[in-house]
Design an enzyme around this catalytic site. Structure first.
Site, PDB file in Angstrom:
ATOM      1  N   LYS A 187       0.817  -1.226   0.000  1.00 23.30           N
ATOM      2  CA  LYS A 187       0.000   0.000   0.000  1.00 23.30           C
ATOM      3  C   LYS A 187       0.847   1.271   0.000  1.00 23.30           C
ATOM      4  O   LYS A 187       0.403   2.288  -0.509  1.00 23.30           O
ATOM      5  CB  LYS A 187      -0.983  -0.007   1.166  1.00 23.30           C
ATOM      6  CG  LYS A 187      -0.321   0.143   2.523  1.00 23.30           C
ATOM      7  CD  LYS A 187      -1.338  -0.042   3.632  1.00 23.30           C
ATOM      8  CE  LYS A 187      -0.692   0.190   4.970  1.00 23.30           C
ATOM      9  NZ  LYS A 187      -1.438  -0.407   6.074  1.00 23.30           N
TER      10      LYS A 187
ATOM     11  N   ARG B 174      -7.734  -0.069  17.485  1.00 24.62           N
ATOM     12  CA  ARG B 174      -8.160   0.195  16.130  1.00 24.62           C
ATOM     13  C   ARG B 174      -9.174  -0.896  15.818  1.00 24.62           C
ATOM     14  O   ARG B 174     -10.127  -1.041  16.565  1.00 24.62           O
ATOM     15  CB  ARG B 174      -6.967   0.251  15.145  1.00 24.62           C
ATOM     16  CG  ARG B 174      -7.280   1.134  13.931  1.00 24.62           C
ATOM     17  CD  ARG B 174      -6.108   1.286  12.975  1.00 24.62           C
ATOM     18  NE  ARG B 174      -5.908   0.088  12.159  1.00 24.62           N
ATOM     19  CZ  ARG B 174      -4.994  -0.005  11.185  1.00 24.62           C
ATOM     20  NH1 ARG B 174      -4.209   1.020  10.913  1.00 24.62           N
ATOM     21  NH2 ARG B 174      -4.863  -1.122  10.492  1.00 24.62           N
TER      22      ARG B 174
HETATM   23  C1  LIG Z   1      -0.600  -1.237   6.673  1.00 30.15           C
HETATM   24  C2  LIG Z   1      -0.931  -2.455   7.348  1.00 30.15           C
HETATM   25  C3  LIG Z   1       0.047  -3.442   7.557  1.00 30.15           C
HETATM   26  C4  LIG Z   1       1.499  -3.244   7.154  1.00 30.15           C
HETATM   27  O1  LIG Z   1       2.108  -2.297   7.986  1.00 30.15           O
HETATM   28  P1  LIG Z   1       3.686  -1.996   7.932  1.00 30.15           P
HETATM   29  O2  LIG Z   1       3.954  -1.200   9.132  1.00 30.15           O
HETATM   30  O3  LIG Z   1       3.897  -1.234   6.659  1.00 30.15           O
HETATM   31  O4  LIG Z   1       4.397  -3.287   7.917  1.00 30.15           O
HETATM   32  C5  LIG Z   1      -0.332  -4.610   8.170  1.00 30.15           C
HETATM   33  N1  LIG Z   1      -1.603  -4.803   8.571  1.00 30.15           N
HETATM   34  C6  LIG Z   1      -2.581  -3.894   8.389  1.00 30.15           C
HETATM   35  C7  LIG Z   1      -3.949  -4.170   8.856  1.00 30.15           C
HETATM   36  C8  LIG Z   1      -2.273  -2.685   7.776  1.00 30.15           C
HETATM   37  O5  LIG Z   1      -3.233  -1.776   7.589  1.00 30.15           O
END
Ligand SMILES: *Cc1c(COP(=O)(O)O)cnc(C)c1O
Length: 558
Positions: A36, A131
């Protein structure tokens, strides 16, 4: 290279992915690679997959659509639960999703049933970060509801930490998650392969040996993309490389000015009241990026002697007094990006994204020539054979891969196996696009460049193809058009194909004979050509096609 742009080193991303997947595997943990931060860039997803991730995690359906359009058929996990009315789209695009609301999971089940599919669900449990996630006492009743819905299969439990409440992973909270999974398995006879213990912030905990058994998965973005610049902030993990992304911007002004504004000061363009220490006169530069494109607070200059002073919406101010030699107007400065800056730059329409391999494209050693019977095959073969011999290539031992189209054609194909190919398509009419994508599902539309178009079908409008019509050729010239077309076809690909439709050169209407030659000469000058095909040939068009073919083989095809 015209700035501003962000270059993306796919080799670094692949190696980072390999490092984290290997470390996780030693603890029995698999990895979803999260793209993302790059808005679902397909080349980045492929680099992660080459590095050993079991699938791709994405938070937005738009990004998953982009991955699917590029032919990525590996498992994709939707990280942010969809609203119930996007259940249908979710089921169509994603194989699995993280969820915490029964209403949504029920909608997913119905949508999947309508498509005769089973959508996999990972139920999120809130371990205190506040969250997403069901509250632990509600977990078992929720599972009891989910297991009876026929369109979904519960394949795991998950949690998210350090996102909102900044709660760190610990033996206590990870142990609780593993314990919940054991209870669900025992009570409902489910397998629950994915017990997913968080994002990059869980990796240091895993490396320190703290991860309790029973946690089987992590979802990692930042550590793979950024080498843990934020995750391993204080103590870098030396197996990770932080240099995958580089922002490049151009200096628009370089002047000696005082370090304190002159005149009565109020608020700046963003409502702040800046304070400037007086350092006397300094050499200052203005770059062509601003807050619109990047979070300047987390930019790290690559060149020594550069200091970021701040930015307004479109201008970034740097102090370059310490740079040796001092920079000039038009020079490019480079910056590494913290996660916030990366996200902003990848989302900004004003910043070009330039994915690239850190290795030059492969040089194929063999080549195959295939000419339709009836097209003066012997003549083409004889002419090409001489050139092929001159290039020191062996005839291909294997058979020809599937043809790009089914029209009478002459083609010359080097190694076109594997993914990550681009295409330059010289054609007046892109009507065959759908057929082309069907034959080559791994060709990403964003790596297809069409040149010389005179008839635009609806298919071409609204796709990410890079299109230059014949009017663009008139306006910009074939040289510039081909440069951009080749940029698109080689952006993060391992090579490209040239497809030339005979009708693109139609006297008086299409590309002129000279323009067609210039186009193929531009191809000859760009490394990475792995195959070419001339289609729609009539016997009378063969000699000209033959000339173009030789021109494309030029000095460098291989
Ligand atoms: C963005 C996200 C991740 C990845 O997070 P990083 O810190 O980039 O490794 C994992 N799980 C969820 C639910 C996320 O939204």
């Amino acid at each position: 290279m015209a700035a501003p742009c962000v270059t993306v080193d796919l080799g670094v991303i692949e190696r980072n992915a390999r490092a984290v997947t290997a470390a996780c595997a030693r603890h029995g943990v698999s990895v979803f690679g999260v793209t993302k931060g790059t808005c679902g860039m397909p080349q980045v997803a492929r680099a992660m997959l080459r590095g050993g991730v079991i699938g791709i995690g994405e938070s937005r359906l738009e990004n998953i659509r982009r991955l699917r359009a590029a032919g990525i058929s590996d498992p994709v996990l939707l990280l942010r639960s969809p609203p119930p009315d996007l259940a249908d789209e979710t089921v169509r695009l994603a194989d699995l999703s993280l969820n915490s609301e029964l209403e949504t999971i029920e909608a997913l089940s119905r949508a999947a049933e309508r498509r005769s599919r089973v959508h996999e669900v990972i139920l999120m449990v809130d371990l205190g970060d506040l969250r997403e996630g069901v509250w632990p006492p509600e977990l078992m009743p929720a599972v009891a509801r989910i297991v009876v819905w026929p369109g979904v299969r519960l394949v795991g439990l998950g949690t998210n930490l350090t996102c909102f409440g900044a709660v760190l992973p610990s033996a206590e909270n990870m142990g609780r998650l593993a314990g919940y999974a054991r209870r669900v398995r025992a009570e409902f006879g489910l397998e629950l392969p994915h017990v997913t213990g968080g994002n990059s912030s869980s990796l240091p905990f895993l490396l320190a040996g703290g991860m309790p058994p029973g946690i089987t998965n992590l979802r990692l973005g930042e550590t793979i993309l950024q080498g843990g610049r934020d995750t391993f902030f204080d103590e870098p993990w030396d197996e990770l490389d932080r240099s995958a992304f580089t922002l490049e911007a151009d200096l628009l002004e370089v002047k000696v000015k005082p370090s304190v504004p002159i005149g009565e000061t109020g608020v700046d363009a963003f409502g702040g009241r800046p304070v400037f220490p007086d350092r006397g006169d300094r050499l200052r530069g203005i770059l062509n990026v601003g807050r619109e494109d990047v979070d300047v607070a987390v930019l790290h200059p690559v060149e020594a002697g550069v200091e970021v002073l701040g930015a307004s919406s479109d201008h970034m101010i740097v102090d370059v007094t310490e740079m040796a030699p001092p920079p000039s107007v038009g020079d490019t400065l480079r910056f590494r990006l913290g996660y916030g800056a990366l996200l902003a730059a990848m989302t900004s329409e004003y910043v070009r994204k330039v994915p690239m391999f850190d290795q030059p494209p492969p040089r194929p050693r063999s080549i195959a020539l295939d000419v339709d019977p009836g097209l003066a095959a012997a003549a083409v073969a004889a002419k090409a054979a001489a050139r092929i011999a001159a290039l020191n290539l062996a005839p291909s031992p294997g058979g020809m891969p599937a043809r790009l189209t089914e029209h009478p054609s002459a083609r010359l194909v080097a190694d076109t196996g594997g993914d990550s190919l681009g295409l330059v398509w010289l054609t007046a009419d892109a009507g065959l696009l759908a057929r082309l994508l069907e034959l080559r599902p791994r060709l990403a539309p964003e790596n297809i460049a069409v040149v010389g178009l005179r008839e635009a079908s609806d298919l071409v409008r609204g796709t990410p193809l890079s299109v230059a019509t014949i009017v663009d050729v008139d306006a910009r010239g074939i040289r510039d058009v081909m440069r951009r077309a080749l940029d698109a076809a080689t952006a993060g690909t391992r090579g490209y194909l040239l497809l030339c439709e005979a009708g693109v050169h139609t006297p008086g209407k299409g590309l002129s004979e000279r323009e067609a030659h210039q186009a193929t000469e531009a191809v000859a000058a760009r490394p990475g050509l792995l195959g070419l095909e001339f289609t729609g040939l009539t016997p009378t068009a063969v000699p000209f096609a033959c000339d173009l073919l030789m021109s494309a083989l030029g000095r460098t095809i291989l």
